[in-house]
Design a protein around this motif. Structure first.
Motif, PDB file in Angstrom:
ATOM      1  N   ARG A   6       0.821  -1.207   0.000  1.00 53.03           N
ATOM      2  CA  ARG A   6       0.000   0.000   0.000  1.00 53.03           C
ATOM      3  C   ARG A   6       0.857   1.261   0.000  1.00 53.03           C
ATOM      4  O   ARG A   6       0.543   2.229  -0.687  1.00 53.03           O
ATOM      5  N   VAL A   7       1.924   1.245   0.776  1.00 54.44           N
ATOM      6  CA  VAL A   7       2.810   2.420   0.838  1.00 54.44           C
ATOM      7  C   VAL A   7       3.489   2.633  -0.513  1.00 54.44           C
ATOM      8  O   VAL A   7       3.582   3.762  -1.008  1.00 54.44           O
ATOM      9  N   ARG A   8       3.950   1.557  -1.137  1.00 53.47           N
ATOM     10  CA  ARG A   8       4.595   1.668  -2.456  1.00 53.47           C
ATOM     11  C   ARG A   8       3.617   2.158  -3.509  1.00 53.47           C
ATOM     12  O   ARG A   8       3.950   2.994  -4.355  1.00 53.47           O
ATOM     13  N   ALA A   9       2.396   1.638  -3.495  1.00 52.52           N
ATOM     14  CA  ALA A   9       1.387   2.068  -4.469  1.00 52.52           C
ATOM     15  C   ALA A   9       1.067   3.546  -4.286  1.00 52.52           C
ATOM     16  O   ALA A   9       0.957   4.294  -5.264  1.00 52.52           O
ATOM     17  N   ALA A  10       0.935   3.970  -3.041  1.00 47.62           N
ATOM     18  CA  ALA A  10       0.649   5.382  -2.782  1.00 47.62           C
ATOM     19  C   ALA A  10       1.788   6.277  -3.268  1.00 47.62           C
ATOM     20  O   ALA A  10       1.551   7.361  -3.799  1.00 47.62           O
ATOM     21  N   ALA A  11       3.013   5.807  -3.104  1.00 49.19           N
ATOM     22  CA  ALA A  11       4.166   6.591  -3.575  1.00 49.19           C
ATOM     23  C   ALA A  11       4.172   6.701  -5.099  1.00 49.19           C
ATOM     24  O   ALA A  11       4.589   7.725  -5.651  1.00 49.19           O
ATOM     25  N   ALA A  12       3.705   5.679  -5.788  1.00 45.62           N
ATOM     26  CA  ALA A  12       3.740   5.662  -7.251  1.00 45.62           C
ATOM     27  C   ALA A  12       2.571   6.399  -7.893  1.00 45.62           C
ATOM     28  O   ALA A  12       2.750   7.112  -8.872  1.00 45.62           O
ATOM     29  N   VAL A  13       1.373   6.220  -7.360  1.00 48.08           N
ATOM     30  CA  VAL A  13       0.193   6.763  -8.032  1.00 48.08           C
ATOM     31  C   VAL A  13      -0.635   7.698  -7.157  1.00 48.08           C
ATOM     32  O   VAL A  13      -1.664   8.210  -7.595  1.00 48.08           O
ATOM     33  N   GLY A  14      -0.179   7.933  -5.939  1.00 43.47           N
ATOM     34  CA  GLY A  14      -0.918   8.795  -5.033  1.00 43.47           C
ATOM     35  C   GLY A  14      -0.552  10.258  -5.192  1.00 43.47           C
ATOM     36  O   GLY A  14       0.325  10.621  -5.982  1.00 43.47           O
ATOM     37  N   PRO A  15      -1.226  11.104  -4.421  1.00 36.20           N
ATOM     38  CA  PRO A  15      -0.961  12.543  -4.497  1.00 36.20           C
ATOM     39  C   PRO A  15       0.421  12.870  -3.939  1.00 36.20           C
ATOM     40  O   PRO A  15       0.937  12.175  -3.068  1.00 36.20           O
ATOM     41  N   ARG A  16       1.008  13.928  -4.487  1.00 38.76           N
ATOM     42  CA  ARG A  16       2.312  14.385  -4.017  1.00 38.76           C
ATOM     43  C   ARG A  16       2.291  15.897  -3.893  1.00 38.76           C
ATOM     44  O   ARG A  16       1.503  16.562  -4.550  1.00 38.76           O
ATOM     45  N   LYS A  17       3.182  16.400  -3.053  1.00 39.83           N
ATOM     46  CA  LYS A  17       3.358  17.845  -2.907  1.00 39.83           C
ATOM     47  C   LYS A  17       4.840  18.156  -2.940  1.00 39.83           C
ATOM     48  O   LYS A  17       5.666  17.369  -2.472  1.00 39.83           O
ATOM     49  N   SER A  18       5.145  19.338  -3.459  1.00 42.12           N
ATOM     50  CA  SER A  18       6.535  19.794  -3.460  1.00 42.12           C
ATOM     51  C   SER A  18       6.902  20.247  -2.054  1.00 42.12           C
ATOM     52  O   SER A  18       6.044  20.334  -1.168  1.00 42.12           O
ATOM     53  N   MET A  19       8.150  20.566  -1.872  1.00 39.25           N
ATOM     54  CA  MET A  19       8.597  21.056  -0.554  1.00 39.25           C
ATOM     55  C   MET A  19       7.932  22.384  -0.202  1.00 39.25           C
ATOM     56  O   MET A  19       7.863  22.754   0.963  1.00 39.25           O
TER      57      MET A  19
END
Length: 179
Positions: free
Chosen positions: A105-118
């Motif tokens: 689940r953590v890997r999937a979230a890192a690949a296709v989940g939301p992200r934010k810049s610094m």
């Protein structure tokens, strides 16, 4: 008090998420009752397959909630708040998942989940095509995992970025089609 349960003075405050989760639970319970009490009996074979396909689309979209919960947990160091050294261990502790399932689940979230810049700006997912397929309910969580693992292997130094992008295009083009 259970892990994650709010203090007594906060339990009467119900946010929008609580209300929607309550509605979801009620509708899901109603769906189970309909299916268990003969709701499929009068349907043709084609209608049953259509119901199954619609339900599978919903199932395939459920990880979108996980991805956002995981992104938020990482951004707020929720695991650290509960004395867990990693988010994976936190998921094992709180949700009683297997370590393997939590890591997936953590890997999937890192690949296709939301992200934010610094700076807090919204960024595109690492694998945007795959994320779009999951949002549409066209790929199963297992297919997301397969494509994510393949892309992880291909995204190493020395490979040309255009080749990596072509690989993602090919994998995502065929992910909904192949078993």
């Amino acid at each position: 008090m259970e892990l994650g349960e709010p203090p007594t003075e906060q339990r009467t405050e119900r946010g929008r998420l609580d209300v929607v989760l309550d509605k979801y639970g009620e509708v899901f319970t109603e769906l189970i009752e309909i299916v268990e009490t003969g709701g499929l009996d009068q349907l043709t074979a084609n209608q049953k397959v259509a119901i199954w396909q619609r339900f599978e689309t919903f199932r395939n979209r459920l990880p979108l909630i996980d991805h956002n919960l995981i992104a938020d947990a990482e951004a707020t160091d929720l695991a650290g708040s509960y004395c867990s050294s990693t988010l994976t261990r936190f998921l094992v502790q709180v949700l009683q998942l297997s370590p393997t399932e939590a890591a997936k689940r953590v890997r999937a979230a890192a690949a296709v989940g939301p992200r934010k810049s610094m700076l807090g700006e919204k960024l595109e997912p690492v694998l945007p095509r795959l994320a779009a397929l999951q949002r549409a309910g066209m790929v199963t969580p297992a297919k997301v995992q397969i494509v994510e693992r393949a892309m992880h292997k291909l995204s190493r130094p020395g490979l040309h970025p255009d080749d990596v992008e072509t690989a993602e295009q090919l994998l995502t083009d065929y992910a909904p089609l192949l078993g």
